[in-house]
Design a protein around this motif. Structure first.
Motif, PDB file in Angstrom:
ATOM      1  N   ALA A 138      -3.789  -3.280 -10.063  1.00  0.00           N
ATOM      2  CA  ALA A 138      -2.688  -2.978  -9.152  1.00  0.00           C
ATOM      3  C   ALA A 138      -2.083  -1.631  -9.521  1.00  0.00           C
ATOM      4  CB  ALA A 138      -1.638  -4.075  -9.252  1.00  0.00           C
ATOM      5  N   PRO A 139      -1.689  -0.846  -8.503  1.00  0.00           N
ATOM      6  CA  PRO A 139      -1.091   0.460  -8.802  1.00  0.00           C
ATOM      7  C   PRO A 139       0.259   0.312  -9.492  1.00  0.00           C
ATOM      8  CG  PRO A 139      -1.005   0.017  -6.439  1.00  0.00           C
ATOM      9  CD  PRO A 139      -1.785  -1.094  -7.073  1.00  0.00           C
ATOM     10  N   GLU A 140       0.614   1.312 -10.257  1.00  0.00           N
ATOM     11  CA  GLU A 140       1.869   1.297 -11.000  1.00  0.00           C
ATOM     12  C   GLU A 140       3.050   1.376 -10.035  1.00  0.00           C
ATOM     13  OE1 GLU A 140       4.223   4.015 -14.302  1.00  0.00           O
ATOM     14  OE2 GLU A 140       2.102   4.367 -13.924  1.00  0.00           O
ATOM     15  N   VAL A 141       4.076   0.585 -10.305  1.00  0.00           N
ATOM     16  CA  VAL A 141       5.272   0.584  -9.460  1.00  0.00           C
ATOM     17  C   VAL A 141       5.869   1.987  -9.433  1.00  0.00           C
ATOM     18  CG1 VAL A 141       7.616  -0.317  -9.220  1.00  0.00           C
ATOM     19  CG2 VAL A 141       5.758  -1.838  -9.892  1.00  0.00           C
ATOM     20  N   GLY A 142       6.129   2.472  -8.234  1.00  0.00           N
ATOM     21  CA  GLY A 142       6.719   3.792  -8.070  1.00  0.00           C
ATOM     22  C   GLY A 142       5.706   4.893  -7.831  1.00  0.00           C
ATOM     23  N   SER A 143       4.424   4.590  -8.027  1.00  0.00           N
ATOM     24  CA  SER A 143       3.403   5.614  -7.787  1.00  0.00           C
ATOM     25  C   SER A 143       3.201   5.799  -6.290  1.00  0.00           C
ATOM     26  CB  SER A 143       2.085   5.205  -8.441  1.00  0.00           C
ATOM     27  OG  SER A 143       1.524   4.088  -7.774  1.00  0.00           O
ATOM     28  N   GLU A 144       2.568   6.891  -5.923  1.00  0.00           N
ATOM     29  CA  GLU A 144       2.310   7.174  -4.512  1.00  0.00           C
ATOM     30  C   GLU A 144       1.458   6.072  -3.890  1.00  0.00           C
ATOM     31  OE1 GLU A 144       0.224  10.709  -1.938  1.00  0.00           O
ATOM     32  OE2 GLU A 144       1.287  11.246  -3.769  1.00  0.00           O
ATOM     33  N   ALA A 145       0.463   5.584  -4.633  1.00  0.00           N
ATOM     34  CA  ALA A 145      -0.400   4.509  -4.135  1.00  0.00           C
ATOM     35  C   ALA A 145       0.401   3.227  -3.921  1.00  0.00           C
ATOM     36  CB  ALA A 145      -1.551   4.263  -5.106  1.00  0.00           C
ATOM     37  N   TRP A 146       1.315   2.942  -4.821  1.00  0.00           N
ATOM     38  CA  TRP A 146       2.137   1.743  -4.698  1.00  0.00           C
ATOM     39  C   TRP A 146       3.046   1.848  -3.482  1.00  0.00           C
ATOM     40  CZ3 TRP A 146       7.400   0.620  -4.911  1.00  0.00           C
ATOM     41  CH2 TRP A 146       7.732  -0.726  -5.032  1.00  0.00           C
ATOM     42  N   CYS A 147       3.664   3.008  -3.277  1.00  0.00           N
ATOM     43  CA  CYS A 147       4.535   3.201  -2.112  1.00  0.00           C
ATOM     44  C   CYS A 147       3.746   3.016  -0.818  1.00  0.00           C
ATOM     45  CB  CYS A 147       5.178   4.587  -2.143  1.00  0.00           C
ATOM     46  SG  CYS A 147       6.419   4.800  -3.439  1.00  0.00           S
ATOM     47  N   LYS A 148       2.536   3.551  -0.777  1.00  0.00           N
ATOM     48  CA  LYS A 148       1.699   3.415   0.412  1.00  0.00           C
ATOM     49  C   LYS A 148       1.344   1.944   0.645  1.00  0.00           C
ATOM     50  CE  LYS A 148      -2.562   4.988   2.546  1.00  0.00           C
ATOM     51  NZ  LYS A 148      -3.801   5.712   2.403  1.00  0.00           N
ATOM     52  N   GLU A 149       0.995   1.238  -0.428  1.00  0.00           N
ATOM     53  CA  GLU A 149       0.653  -0.185  -0.327  1.00  0.00           C
ATOM     54  C   GLU A 149       1.844  -0.995   0.191  1.00  0.00           C
ATOM     55  OE1 GLU A 149      -0.147  -3.331  -3.719  1.00  0.00           O
ATOM     56  OE2 GLU A 149      -1.837  -1.945  -3.525  1.00  0.00           O
ATOM     57  N   MET A 150       3.032  -0.652  -0.287  1.00  0.00           N
ATOM     58  CA  MET A 150       4.232  -1.376   0.147  1.00  0.00           C
ATOM     59  C   MET A 150       4.559  -1.080   1.612  1.00  0.00           C
ATOM     60  SD  MET A 150       5.149  -3.360  -2.236  1.00  0.00           S
ATOM     61  CE  MET A 150       6.732  -3.890  -1.626  1.00  0.00           C
ATOM     62  N   LYS A 151       4.311   0.142   2.073  1.00  0.00           N
ATOM     63  CA  LYS A 151       4.549   0.477   3.483  1.00  0.00           C
ATOM     64  C   LYS A 151       3.696  -0.389   4.392  1.00  0.00           C
ATOM     65  CE  LYS A 151       5.963   5.294   3.258  1.00  0.00           C
ATOM     66  NZ  LYS A 151       5.612   6.677   3.581  1.00  0.00           N
ATOM     67  N   GLU A 152       2.477  -0.697   3.942  1.00  0.00           N
ATOM     68  CA  GLU A 152       1.539  -1.476   4.743  1.00  0.00           C
ATOM     69  C   GLU A 152       1.814  -2.980   4.668  1.00  0.00           C
ATOM     70  OE1 GLU A 152      -2.266  -0.212   3.312  1.00  0.00           O
ATOM     71  OE2 GLU A 152      -2.036   1.794   4.163  1.00  0.00           O
ATOM     72  N   LYS A 153       2.495  -3.415   3.628  1.00  0.00           N
ATOM     73  CA  LYS A 153       2.798  -4.834   3.444  1.00  0.00           C
ATOM     74  C   LYS A 153       3.963  -5.223   4.353  1.00  0.00           C
ATOM     75  CE  LYS A 153       3.951  -8.031  -0.314  1.00  0.00           C
ATOM     76  NZ  LYS A 153       4.207  -8.119  -1.760  1.00  0.00           N
ATOM     77  N   PRO A 154       3.888  -6.356   5.054  1.00  0.00           N
ATOM     78  CA  PRO A 154       5.007  -6.779   5.919  1.00  0.00           C
ATOM     79  C   PRO A 154       6.297  -6.925   5.106  1.00  0.00           C
ATOM     80  CG  PRO A 154       3.069  -8.146   6.304  1.00  0.00           C
ATOM     81  CD  PRO A 154       2.764  -7.289   5.116  1.00  0.00           C
ATOM     82  N   LYS A 155       7.372  -6.396   5.639  1.00  0.00           N
ATOM     83  CA  LYS A 155       8.651  -6.400   4.908  1.00  0.00           C
ATOM     84  C   LYS A 155       9.144  -7.817   4.612  1.00  0.00           C
ATOM     85  CE  LYS A 155       9.831  -1.763   5.850  1.00  0.00           C
ATOM     86  NZ  LYS A 155       8.511  -1.284   5.767  1.00  0.00           N
ATOM     87  N   GLY A 156       8.767  -8.770   5.424  1.00  0.00           N
ATOM     88  CA  GLY A 156       9.153 -10.155   5.182  1.00  0.00           C
ATOM     89  C   GLY A 156       8.477 -10.755   3.960  1.00  0.00           C
ATOM     90  N   ASP A 157       7.395 -10.129   3.497  1.00  0.00           N
ATOM     91  CA  ASP A 157       6.669 -10.619   2.327  1.00  0.00           C
ATOM     92  C   ASP A 157       7.131  -9.956   1.029  1.00  0.00           C
ATOM     93  OD1 ASP A 157       5.222 -12.210   4.012  1.00  0.00           O
ATOM     94  OD2 ASP A 157       3.450 -10.925   4.038  1.00  0.00           O
ATOM     95  N   TRP A 158       8.042  -9.003   1.116  1.00  0.00           N
ATOM     96  CA  TRP A 158       8.533  -8.317  -0.080  1.00  0.00           C
ATOM     97  C   TRP A 158       9.465  -9.231  -0.871  1.00  0.00           C
ATOM     98  CZ3 TRP A 158      10.299  -2.610   1.088  1.00  0.00           C
ATOM     99  CH2 TRP A 158       9.242  -1.911   1.665  1.00  0.00           C
ATOM    100  N   THR A 159       9.402  -9.110  -2.179  1.00  0.00           N
ATOM    101  CA  THR A 159      10.382  -9.793  -3.017  1.00  0.00           C
ATOM    102  C   THR A 159      11.611  -8.899  -3.135  1.00  0.00           C
ATOM    103  OG1 THR A 159       9.595  -8.809  -5.080  1.00  0.00           O
ATOM    104  CG2 THR A 159       8.544 -10.879  -4.385  1.00  0.00           C
TER     105      THR A 159
END
Length: 56
Positions: free
Chosen positions: A21-42
């Motif tokens: 898994a990409p490191e929290v705060g990295s560009e890859a992590w931010c991109k992954e989070m943008k694609e993840k539905p906001k309702g699934d975020w913790t």
């Protein structure tokens, strides 16, 4: 004994996959989070996203 070996093998695979898994705060992590539905975020993911991706 066979089930213990299978359990250890499964745990090893899970550990290796979690390490990919990409490191929290990295560009890859931010991109992954943008694609993840906001309702699934913790709550922690939302806070980290705001801190690292919005206000960076």
């Amino acid at each position: 004994m066979k089930s213990v070996k299978a359990l250890l093998a499964a745990l090893s695979v899970m550990t290796l996959l979690a390490a990919c898994a990409p490191e929290v705060g990295s560009e890859a992590w931010c991109k992954e989070m943008k694609e993840k539905p906001k309702g699934d975020w913790t709550a922690n993911e939302a806070a980290d996203y705001t801190k690292h991706c919005v206000f960076n």
